[in-house]
Design a protein around this motif. Structure first.
Motif, PDB file in Angstrom:
ATOM      1  N   PRO A  41       0.818  -1.212   0.000  1.00 60.83           N
ATOM      2  CA  PRO A  41       0.000   0.000   0.000  1.00 60.83           C
ATOM      3  C   PRO A  41       0.859   1.271   0.000  1.00 60.83           C
ATOM      4  O   PRO A  41       2.021   1.254   0.423  1.00 60.83           O
ATOM      5  CB  PRO A  41      -0.795  -0.099   1.305  1.00 60.83           C
ATOM      6  N   ASP A  44       0.791   6.483   2.875  1.00 64.98           N
ATOM      7  CA  ASP A  44      -0.267   7.043   3.722  1.00 64.98           C
ATOM      8  C   ASP A  44      -1.298   5.990   4.140  1.00 64.98           C
ATOM      9  O   ASP A  44      -2.124   6.228   5.005  1.00 64.98           O
ATOM     10  CB  ASP A  44      -0.952   8.225   3.033  1.00 64.98           C
ATOM     11  N   GLN A  45      -1.247   4.788   3.534  1.00 67.01           N
ATOM     12  CA  GLN A  45      -2.155   3.699   3.889  1.00 67.01           C
ATOM     13  C   GLN A  45      -1.436   2.582   4.644  1.00 67.01           C
ATOM     14  O   GLN A  45      -2.067   1.623   5.059  1.00 67.01           O
ATOM     15  CB  GLN A  45      -2.766   3.076   2.634  1.00 67.01           C
ATOM     16  N   ASP A  47       0.699   1.010   7.697  1.00 63.37           N
ATOM     17  CA  ASP A  47       1.156   1.060   9.080  1.00 63.37           C
ATOM     18  C   ASP A  47       1.602  -0.359   9.407  1.00 63.37           C
ATOM     19  O   ASP A  47       0.770  -1.277   9.459  1.00 63.37           O
ATOM     20  CB  ASP A  47       0.018   1.491  10.001  1.00 63.37           C
ATOM     21  N   THR A  51      -1.464  -2.845   9.085  1.00 59.86           N
ATOM     22  CA  THR A  51      -1.759  -3.270   7.713  1.00 59.86           C
ATOM     23  C   THR A  51      -1.799  -4.792   7.629  1.00 59.86           C
ATOM     24  O   THR A  51      -0.831  -5.460   7.996  1.00 59.86           O
ATOM     25  CB  THR A  51      -0.702  -2.724   6.734  1.00 59.86           C
ATOM     26  N   GLU A  78      -6.232  -3.300  -3.124  1.00 58.71           N
ATOM     27  CA  GLU A  78      -5.961  -1.872  -2.934  1.00 58.71           C
ATOM     28  C   GLU A  78      -7.030  -1.199  -2.085  1.00 58.71           C
ATOM     29  O   GLU A  78      -6.724  -0.375  -1.235  1.00 58.71           O
ATOM     30  CB  GLU A  78      -5.809  -1.208  -4.302  1.00 58.71           C
ATOM     31  N   ARG A  79      -8.298  -1.559  -2.298  1.00 55.98           N
ATOM     32  CA  ARG A  79      -9.386  -0.941  -1.533  1.00 55.98           C
ATOM     33  C   ARG A  79      -9.224  -1.216  -0.041  1.00 55.98           C
ATOM     34  O   ARG A  79      -9.434  -0.332   0.798  1.00 55.98           O
ATOM     35  CB  ARG A  79     -10.743  -1.470  -2.013  1.00 55.98           C
ATOM     36  N   GLY A  81      -6.354  -1.988   1.387  1.00 58.66           N
ATOM     37  CA  GLY A  81      -5.010  -1.622   1.838  1.00 58.66           C
ATOM     38  C   GLY A  81      -4.191  -2.802   2.311  1.00 58.66           C
ATOM     39  O   GLY A  81      -3.475  -2.712   3.310  1.00 58.66           O
TER      40      GLY A  81
END
Length: 135
Positions: A41, A44-45, A47, A51, A78-79, A81
């Motif tokens: 990701p 910004d997405q 962590d 994640t 992707e949606r 993340g």
């Protein structure tokens, strides 16, 4: 951007990879490397503590690219993340049925071992020579 052919001794921190789709190499012992397709990701997405990490293991047809493409085509990776990893368990690195099914864990083909009347499992290889080294 993608990180094609990136070689890591271990998967290492995800921060070493470019966000998006790419291919990396993971050492699996004796100077050999296994390719792993990934989707990381955007920063910004991502962590590392939150994640979701998803491993997709292909079937006996050894078609990791197909599994990766189909997973990405849905848009859900992707949606949601997800950090997606799809290792290529090649015939060269993980030969025959036992090599694939057991990640090259056993030093001898289990089918031949049992044909000779052995009930216990054969000796194992060092972990760095197995598919589990990538995990």
């Amino acid at each position: 951007g993608a990180s094609h052919g990136r070689h890591l001794g271990t998967l290492g921190p995800a921060s070493m990879l470019a966000a998006g789709r790419g291919t990396l190499s993971v050492e699996v012992g004796r100077g050999k490397s296994m390719e792993v397709l990934y989707n990381l990701p955007a920063p910004d997405q991502f962590d590392p503590s939150l994640t979701p990490l998803v491993f997709v293991l292909h079937g006996a047809n050894r078609d990791a690219d197909k599994y990766f493409s189909e997973a990405m085509a849905t848009g859900e990776v992707e949606r949601l993340g997800l950090f997606l990893l799809v290792p290529r368990l090649s015939e060269e690195l993980f030969p025959k049925r036992a090599g694939y099914n057991f990640g090259h864990w056993f030093a001898e083909d289990c089918a031949r071992w049992h044909e000779r009347g052995k009930s216990e499992l054969p000796d194992t290889r060092p972990i760095e020579e197995t598919a589990f080294a990538a995990l």
